[in-house]
Design an enzyme around this catalytic site. Structure first.
Site, PDB file in Angstrom:
ATOM      1  N   ASP A  78       0.842  -1.209   0.000  1.00 32.98           N
ATOM      2  CA  ASP A  78       0.000   0.000   0.000  1.00 32.98           C
ATOM      3  C   ASP A  78       0.869   1.248   0.000  1.00 32.98           C
ATOM      4  O   ASP A  78       0.569   2.228  -0.690  1.00 32.98           O
ATOM      5  CB  ASP A  78      -0.897   0.042   1.242  1.00 32.98           C
ATOM      6  CG  ASP A  78      -1.800  -1.165   1.348  1.00 32.98           C
ATOM      7  OD1 ASP A  78      -2.100  -1.769   0.296  1.00 32.98           O
ATOM      8  OD2 ASP A  78      -2.199  -1.505   2.474  1.00 32.98           O
TER       9      ASP A  78
HETATM   10  C1  26A Z   1     -11.432  -7.258   1.094  1.00 31.07           C
HETATM   11  N1  26A Z   1     -10.220  -7.333   1.883  1.00 31.07           N
HETATM   12  C2  26A Z   1      -9.775  -8.655   2.236  1.00 31.07           C
HETATM   13  C3  26A Z   1      -9.524  -6.186   2.235  1.00 31.07           C
HETATM   14  C4  26A Z   1      -8.349  -6.179   3.011  1.00 31.07           C
HETATM   15  C5  26A Z   1      -7.719  -4.953   3.245  1.00 31.07           C
HETATM   16  N2  26A Z   1      -8.177  -3.790   2.768  1.00 31.07           N
HETATM   17  C6  26A Z   1      -9.295  -3.854   2.054  1.00 31.07           C
HETATM   18  N3  26A Z   1      -9.975  -4.998   1.788  1.00 31.07           N
HETATM   19  N4  26A Z   1      -7.611  -7.147   3.613  1.00 31.07           N
HETATM   20  C7  26A Z   1      -6.566  -6.535   4.203  1.00 31.07           C
HETATM   21  N5  26A Z   1      -6.632  -5.207   3.985  1.00 31.07           N
HETATM   22  C8  26A Z   1      -5.715  -4.166   4.437  1.00 31.07           C
HETATM   23  O1  26A Z   1      -4.496  -4.336   3.797  1.00 31.07           O
HETATM   24  C9  26A Z   1      -3.538  -3.608   4.556  1.00 31.07           C
HETATM   25  C10 26A Z   1      -2.161  -4.158   4.283  1.00 31.07           C
HETATM   26  O2  26A Z   1      -1.856  -4.081   2.946  1.00 31.07           O
HETATM   27  C11 26A Z   1      -5.404  -4.215   5.924  1.00 31.07           C
HETATM   28  O3  26A Z   1      -6.322  -3.440   6.647  1.00 31.07           O
HETATM   29  C12 26A Z   1      -3.981  -3.676   6.005  1.00 31.07           C
HETATM   30  O4  26A Z   1      -3.941  -2.383   6.552  1.00 31.07           O
END
Ligand code: 26A
Length: 346
Positions: A300
């Site tokens: 990210d």
């Molecule tokens: C739909 N999913 C599985 C998700 C996520 C996500 N953000 C949006 N949708 N699963 C994990 N994260 C976020 O990814 C970040 C790390 O790259 C987590 O909240 C974490 O901050």
């Protein structure tokens, strides 16, 4: 230098999640049948994880959600507040207040849809050494609807933006919203950027992903996500990242005047910039083991650093180097957080 940057230049949509992060033994992953570096949606059997992290593993609460992370990092580097606007859905609770506060502190202009009867989404971040495994309980984040983008004030924000960024993760929530934003970007010939986000997106959400792909000007992903896309497509060269990149940029595209670009990261190996006629590599500075706090949010942050330069019209070379800088920085901090002033030199 950044003062001429327009407020609201960058619009992002995603799942606003509060990360519940802790270092855990491998047995913890095994117990929940998770693997290192997973990113999955929570099922019923995962629900006890969150409580267990807090009760037994000294969990930390951190602002999360993939797109929101990227926008916070972009804002940190841009320095001028409210260049980035974020849409997503939260509940009406303390976790929502925390996310609101963290977005505000970072200078992200968050316009949350609010679900009165669903708690704010959370993501368990299970740290094992340099790996992190994510298990998201979307809760209110899953309640986002296109109506929110149709509110006049929000509609104006979408119409007036110059750049758009949406995660593949958001395909699990509101493909109609994604298509709406993508269409707005195309109509105005403005860049629309997306992320493959996680292998499970290509495994289970390929159709909505293919529906939006013709609008995508820049696609981000890591090696595991690229392989998952190639496998789901039945491409023969699913082990060869360069070939996958070439195929990604060659997929059907509506605005043919701007050929698609793929940017594929591979941990501490070089980042690949794949364009229709070239592939370039960008070295990543390897960190010593003792410098690494956790790798949560590295991908990210890479996108955040990229976006910070991209919205200022910088070359792809500068954008990618800034992405690498930002990822390197947040790995030295807990979750997707930063400390001090950005030190990126162009
Ligand atoms: C739909 N999913 C599985 C998700 C996520 C996500 N953000 C949006 N949708 N699963 C994990 N994260 C976020 O990814 C970040 C790390 O790259 C987590 O909240 C974490 O901050």
């Amino acid at each position: 230098m950044t003062s001429e940057l327009q407020t609201g230049a960058l619009v992002g949509c995603g799942n606003p999640l509060l990360d519940i992060s802790a270092t855990v033994p491998m047995d913890f992953l095994k117990k929940y049948e998770m693997n290192e570096d997973d990113a999955i949606l929570a099922e019923e059997r995962h629900m006890p994880i969150y409580r267990e992290l807090v009760d037994n593993h000294r969990a930390e609460f951190l602002a999360g959600g993939s797109v929101q992370n990227s926008l916070r990092i972009a804002q940190w580097i841009i320095g001028k507040p409210n260049v980035a606007v974020f849409f997503g859905c939260v509940g009406q609770d303390d976790y929502a207040s925390t996310l609101r506060e963290k977005a505000r502190e970072a200078g992200v202009d968050a316009h949350y849809q609010v679900s009165a009867d669903t708690p704010t989404g959370t993501c368990a971040v299970l740290i094992t050494g340099t790996h992190r495994s994510l298990c998201a309980n979307l809760a209110a984040a899953n309640k986002f609807t296109i109506d929110h983008l149709e509110q006049p004030a929000n509609k104006a924000l979408v119409e007036n933006a110059l750049y758009y960024y949406i995660s593949g993760f958001f395909l699990t929530v509101s493909p109609p919203s994604i298509m709406r934003v993508a269409a707005a970007a195309l109509a105005k010939q403005r860049p629309f950027l997306m992320n493959l986000s996680a292998p499970f997106i290509s495994q289970f959400f390929m159709q909505p992903l293919l529906d939006v792909m013709p609008y995508v000007d820049i696609i981000f992903g890591n090696e595991a996500e690229a392989h998952a896309f190639a496998t789901a497509q039945g491409w023969p060269e699913k082990e060869d990242l360069r070939e996958i990149g070439k195929r990604l940029v060659a997929l059907n595209k509506l605005n043919a005047s701007r050929p698609r670009i793929a940017i594929l990261t591979q941990g501490c190996d070089p980042v690949l910039l794949i364009q229709h006629d070239s592939i370039q590599e960008f070295e990543v500075t390897s960190l010593a083991a003792h410098e690494i706090v956790d790798t949560n949010g590295a991908g990210d942050a890479f996108v955040g650093g990229f976006l910070a330069q991209f919205v200022q019209g910088k070359s792809l070379d500068v954008c990618i180097r800034c992405g690498n800088y930002a990822a390197g920085h947040i790995i030295k901090n807990p979750g997707c957080t930063y400390s001090g002033a950005p030190q990126f030199v162009e």
